[in-house]
Design an enzyme around this catalytic site. Structure first.
Site, PDB file in Angstrom:
ATOM      1  N   HIS A  18     -42.012 -46.174  52.484  1.00  0.00           N
ATOM      2  CA  HIS A  18     -41.429 -47.424  51.753  1.00  0.00           C
ATOM      3  C   HIS A  18     -39.947 -47.287  51.812  1.00  0.00           C
ATOM      4  O   HIS A  18     -39.413 -46.470  51.300  1.00  0.00           O
ATOM      5  CB  HIS A  18     -42.018 -47.361  50.306  1.00  0.00           C
ATOM      6  CG  HIS A  18     -43.435 -47.600  50.172  1.00  0.00           C
ATOM      7  ND1 HIS A  18     -44.159 -48.758  50.063  1.00  0.00           N
ATOM      8  CD2 HIS A  18     -44.543 -46.722  50.392  1.00  0.00           C
ATOM      9  CE1 HIS A  18     -45.358 -48.707  50.071  1.00  0.00           C
ATOM     10  NE2 HIS A  18     -45.844 -47.320  50.130  1.00  0.00           N
ATOM     11  N   PRO A  19     -39.513 -48.488  52.138  1.00  0.00           N
ATOM     12  CA  PRO A  19     -37.767 -48.760  52.023  1.00  0.00           C
ATOM     13  C   PRO A  19     -37.544 -49.174  50.649  1.00  0.00           C
ATOM     14  O   PRO A  19     -38.464 -49.359  49.916  1.00  0.00           O
ATOM     15  CB  PRO A  19     -37.813 -50.175  52.967  1.00  0.00           C
ATOM     16  CG  PRO A  19     -39.235 -50.738  52.730  1.00  0.00           C
ATOM     17  CD  PRO A  19     -40.179 -49.695  52.882  1.00  0.00           C
ATOM     18  N   GLU A  66     -43.513 -58.290  50.773  1.00  0.00           N
ATOM     19  CA  GLU A  66     -43.701 -57.758  49.480  1.00  0.00           C
ATOM     20  C   GLU A  66     -42.601 -57.578  48.740  1.00  0.00           C
ATOM     21  O   GLU A  66     -42.491 -57.654  47.310  1.00  0.00           O
ATOM     22  CB  GLU A  66     -44.345 -56.069  49.782  1.00  0.00           C
ATOM     23  CG  GLU A  66     -45.705 -56.162  50.403  1.00  0.00           C
ATOM     24  CD  GLU A  66     -45.983 -54.810  50.844  1.00  0.00           C
ATOM     25  OE1 GLU A  66     -47.101 -54.651  51.239  1.00  0.00           O
ATOM     26  OE2 GLU A  66     -45.252 -53.810  50.746  1.00  0.00           O
ATOM     27  N   PHE A 100     -37.252 -45.387  44.815  1.00  0.00           N
ATOM     28  CA  PHE A 100     -38.241 -46.354  43.351  1.00  0.00           C
ATOM     29  C   PHE A 100     -39.313 -47.050  44.120  1.00  0.00           C
ATOM     30  O   PHE A 100     -39.210 -48.003  45.175  1.00  0.00           O
ATOM     31  CB  PHE A 100     -36.983 -46.913  42.955  1.00  0.00           C
ATOM     32  CG  PHE A 100     -37.756 -48.017  42.097  1.00  0.00           C
ATOM     33  CD1 PHE A 100     -38.046 -47.527  40.761  1.00  0.00           C
ATOM     34  CD2 PHE A 100     -37.741 -49.419  42.120  1.00  0.00           C
ATOM     35  CE1 PHE A 100     -39.039 -48.596  39.706  1.00  0.00           C
ATOM     36  CE2 PHE A 100     -38.267 -50.294  41.216  1.00  0.00           C
ATOM     37  CZ  PHE A 100     -38.777 -49.436  40.123  1.00  0.00           C
ATOM     38  N   ILE A 140     -42.409 -49.588  43.318  1.00  0.00           N
ATOM     39  CA  ILE A 140     -43.015 -50.515  42.409  1.00  0.00           C
ATOM     40  C   ILE A 140     -43.756 -51.537  43.322  1.00  0.00           C
ATOM     41  O   ILE A 140     -43.318 -51.839  44.317  1.00  0.00           O
ATOM     42  CB  ILE A 140     -41.832 -51.289  41.451  1.00  0.00           C
ATOM     43  CG1 ILE A 140     -42.541 -52.241  40.466  1.00  0.00           C
ATOM     44  CG2 ILE A 140     -40.989 -52.086  42.558  1.00  0.00           C
ATOM     45  CD1 ILE A 140     -41.575 -52.368  39.206  1.00  0.00           C
ATOM     46  N   ALA A 146     -44.080 -54.826  44.268  1.00  0.00           N
ATOM     47  CA  ALA A 146     -43.098 -55.750  44.022  1.00  0.00           C
ATOM     48  C   ALA A 146     -43.674 -57.077  44.090  1.00  0.00           C
ATOM     49  O   ALA A 146     -43.014 -58.233  43.956  1.00  0.00           O
ATOM     50  CB  ALA A 146     -41.928 -55.439  45.036  1.00  0.00           C
TER      51      ALA A 146
END
Length: 169
Positions: free
Chosen positions: A73-74, A89, A119, A121, A123
């Site tokens: 995930h970026p 997203e 981090f 989440i 989004a």
């Protein structure tokens, strides 16, 4: 259960050759353990069966498996170039003011320094301000607590991505 009673998108996924199904699952989640577990449980009769298998696989990921999944995930505010899923997203950050984007970059770096991973989440549907507020709040967490929150968020992301994978024609 026959393919006539299985939703067509799910039937299509169930029928994929192993390497193609594994690649599709890897696009949804970078954890090889998660993808292998979902692959091994095919065929799925319903999308709820698929989601339940995803949730169970997510709950069983080791810390290393979880880190592997998160590495796919970026950072929030910097979607992967050329990846429409990543851009979609994170669309809540797309139109954010430059000051918010700069603040999010600083918070991402502080988070990564503290916890050793991006981090994470879910989004989808969140504004840039909501994501900023979430990272600020979560920076106060203990590493073990944060790892479980990230696991939960990853599970939500995986469900969204699986839904796209098996959506109807």
């Amino acid at each position: 259960m026959t393919s006539t009673s299985t939703p067509s998108g799910l039937a299509r996924f169930n029928a994929l050759e192993e390497h193609a199904a594994l690649a599709a699952l890897h696009d949804a989640c970078a954890s090889r353990a998660w993808a292998r577990r979902l692959l091994a449980a095919r065929p799925y009769a319903t999308t709820e069966d698929l989601y339940a298998a995803s949730d169970a696989a997510m709950a069983d990921l080791t810390t290393e498996d979880l880190h592997e999944a998160m590495a796919g995930h970026p950072p929030i505010g910097r979607p992967e170039p050329g990846d429409p899923a990543s851009a979609r997203e994170q669309s809540g950050m797309a139109g954010a003011p430059d000051a918010l984007k700069a603040e999010m970059l600083e918070l991402n770096l502080a988070y990564q320094e503290k916890f050793g991973h991006v981090f994470l989440i879910c989004a989808t549907g969140r504004t840039g301000e909501q994501m900023r507020d979430a990272v600020k709040e979560r920076l106060g967490n203990a590493p073990e607590q944060e790892r479980e929150i990230a696991r939960t968020e990853l599970g939500k992301i995986n469900r969204i991505r699986l839904a796209r994978l098996v959506e109807e024609d």
